[in-house]
Design a protein around this motif. Sequence first.
Motif, short mmCIF file in Angstrom:
data_model
loop_
_atom_site.label_atom_id
_atom_site.label_comp_id
_atom_site.label_asym_id
_atom_site.label_seq_id
_atom_site.Cartn_x
_atom_site.Cartn_y
_atom_site.Cartn_z
N MET A 30 0.97 -1.21 -0.10
CA MET A 30 0.10 -0.01 -0.13
C MET A 30 0.71 1.19 -0.21
SD MET A 30 -1.06 2.41 2.20
CE MET A 30 -0.50 1.82 3.79
N VAL A 31 1.80 1.42 0.79
CA VAL A 31 2.76 2.48 1.00
C VAL A 31 3.53 2.71 -0.41
CG1 VAL A 31 4.82 3.47 2.01
CG2 VAL A 31 2.92 2.44 3.28
N LEU A 32 4.07 1.49 -1.07
CA LEU A 32 4.55 1.87 -2.56
C LEU A 32 3.59 2.28 -3.48
CD1 LEU A 32 6.75 -1.43 -2.47
CD2 LEU A 32 7.39 1.09 -1.83
N GLU A 36 3.73 6.07 -5.39
CA GLU A 36 3.70 6.35 -6.91
C GLU A 36 2.49 7.38 -7.16
OE1 GLU A 36 6.03 5.26 -9.16
OE2 GLU A 36 7.30 4.83 -7.55
N LEU A 37 1.40 6.92 -6.55
CA LEU A 37 0.35 7.91 -7.00
C LEU A 37 0.17 9.42 -6.52
CD1 LEU A 37 -2.99 5.34 -6.74
CD2 LEU A 37 -1.92 6.34 -8.94
N LEU A 38 0.96 9.76 -5.47
CA LEU A 38 0.74 10.92 -4.95
C LEU A 38 2.16 11.41 -4.59
CD1 LEU A 38 -1.96 10.00 -2.14
CD2 LEU A 38 -2.32 11.85 -4.26
N SER A 39 2.85 10.75 -4.00
CA SER A 39 4.32 11.44 -3.54
C SER A 39 4.91 11.70 -4.92
CB SER A 39 5.22 10.55 -2.70
OG SER A 39 4.41 10.44 -1.66
N ARG A 40 5.21 10.56 -5.77
CA ARG A 40 5.76 11.04 -6.94
C ARG A 40 5.44 12.05 -7.99
NH1 ARG A 40 10.83 8.92 -6.04
NH2 ARG A 40 10.63 6.62 -5.12
N LEU A 123 -3.35 7.43 6.63
CA LEU A 123 -2.36 8.04 7.13
C LEU A 123 -1.27 8.19 6.27
CD1 LEU A 123 -0.61 8.99 9.64
CD2 LEU A 123 0.26 6.44 9.80
N ALA A 124 -1.19 7.18 5.21
CA ALA A 124 -0.02 7.21 4.19
C ALA A 124 -0.40 8.41 3.19
CB ALA A 124 0.19 6.12 3.41
N VAL A 125 -1.85 8.75 2.90
CA VAL A 125 -1.93 9.82 2.19
C VAL A 125 -2.01 11.29 2.55
CG1 VAL A 125 -4.18 10.72 0.93
CG2 VAL A 125 -3.97 8.42 0.79
N PHE A 126 -2.25 11.13 3.97
CA PHE A 126 -2.01 12.40 4.74
C PHE A 126 -0.42 12.68 4.64
CE2 PHE A 126 -0.58 14.07 9.02
CZ PHE A 126 -0.98 15.41 8.71
N LEU A 127 0.49 11.72 4.92
CA LEU A 127 1.81 12.04 5.11
C LEU A 127 2.34 12.47 3.65
CD1 LEU A 127 3.14 9.10 7.39
CD2 LEU A 127 2.79 11.61 7.80
N ALA A 128 1.65 11.70 2.41
CA ALA A 128 2.14 12.24 1.25
C ALA A 128 1.80 13.56 1.04
CB ALA A 128 1.36 11.44 0.09
N MET A 129 0.87 14.21 1.71
CA MET A 129 0.65 15.73 1.49
C MET A 129 1.45 16.60 2.04
SD MET A 129 -2.03 16.12 -0.49
CE MET A 129 -1.17 14.67 -1.37
N VAL A 130 2.07 16.18 3.45
CA VAL A 130 2.85 16.90 4.34
C VAL A 130 4.30 16.76 3.96
CG1 VAL A 130 1.18 17.50 5.70
CG2 VAL A 130 2.75 15.43 6.31
N SER A 132 8.12 16.11 2.15
CA SER A 132 8.74 16.64 1.25
C SER A 132 9.64 15.83 0.21
CB SER A 132 9.88 17.67 1.76
OG SER A 132 10.75 17.16 2.86
N THR A 133 9.53 14.34 0.99
CA THR A 133 10.27 13.52 0.32
C THR A 133 9.43 12.09 0.38
OG1 THR A 133 11.35 12.61 2.14
CG2 THR A 133 12.67 14.29 0.75
N PRO A 134 9.42 11.15 -0.82
CA PRO A 134 8.54 10.38 -1.01
C PRO A 134 9.28 9.08 0.09
CG PRO A 134 9.25 10.87 -3.12
CD PRO A 134 10.06 11.62 -1.96
N SER A 135 10.18 9.15 0.57
CA SER A 135 10.68 7.91 1.50
C SER A 135 10.21 8.26 3.14
CB SER A 135 12.26 7.92 1.59
OG SER A 135 12.64 9.23 2.10
N PHE A 136 9.57 9.49 3.28
CA PHE A 136 9.10 9.87 4.63
C PHE A 136 7.69 9.12 4.69
CE2 PHE A 136 6.38 12.42 7.37
CZ PHE A 136 7.41 12.41 8.64
N VAL A 137 7.28 8.93 3.58
CA VAL A 137 5.64 8.26 3.61
C VAL A 137 6.01 6.81 4.04
CG1 VAL A 137 3.60 7.55 2.28
CG2 VAL A 137 4.81 9.71 1.92
#
Length: 234
Positions: A30-32, A36-40, A123-130, A132-137
């Motif tokens: 799910m995180v990966l 790809e869908l949001l952070s990238r 939670l992952a979607v929220f972290l993708a919004m805040v 600055s790097t995809p690895s933080f998600v």
Amino acid sequence: MASEFSGRQPATVGLDVGLSVMRLILPLIMVLVVQELLSREFDRRYFLSSLTYPRARQGLLLGRFASVVVLMACVLIVMALALGLLVAWIGEDYAQATGVSLGWPYVATVALIGLDLLVLTALAVFLAMVASTPSFVLIGTLGFMLMARSFAAIIELLTRETWVVEGAESYRAGVGVLGYLLPDLGSLDIRMTALYGRMEFLPSDLGVLVLSCLAYAFAFLWLAVWVLQRKRFA
């Protein structure tokens, strides 16, 4: 293969290990997908074209969240069906004194794994919004998962076995603070009902537990929408 570790209860061991693999692998997948869908998209600035469509920002976010939820639900169902068929096949060769239950106890166990996954997805979607790097998600979601799944068990251990650490009461009080901040995802693991076919292993406060987890998922998603609405794109 896991069922071969025990010659007495192969179906129980196989189901136990299979459920553990599902609870470990599904959040990672799910995180990966969220990366790809949001952070990238924000990292590679694809959002510049996505936001040109005549629709609200929350539509973009909620559409991707729904896509991840549907995708992970399909993966969960496929894995659960495959595990159930394998366990039933393993159980044909050995009649256990206490057999596994692949009926409603198994369905309830898989459904609560899905609820656990829903909270982590929000939670992952929220972290993708805040972030600055995809690895933080990845790091943030998996770190949250470890704490939310383990703090209740640590509190119970320190309550019953006070000799394991010096000053167990102070440790228990400190860890107990997490109970006010995190959902108790560890209590969603009701595999004992499927492993032994006994519904008395269900938590007494299951209804409250389910509602609190849904509230956390809604809160994380609402925060993600709130952050996206106020996000400034250069």
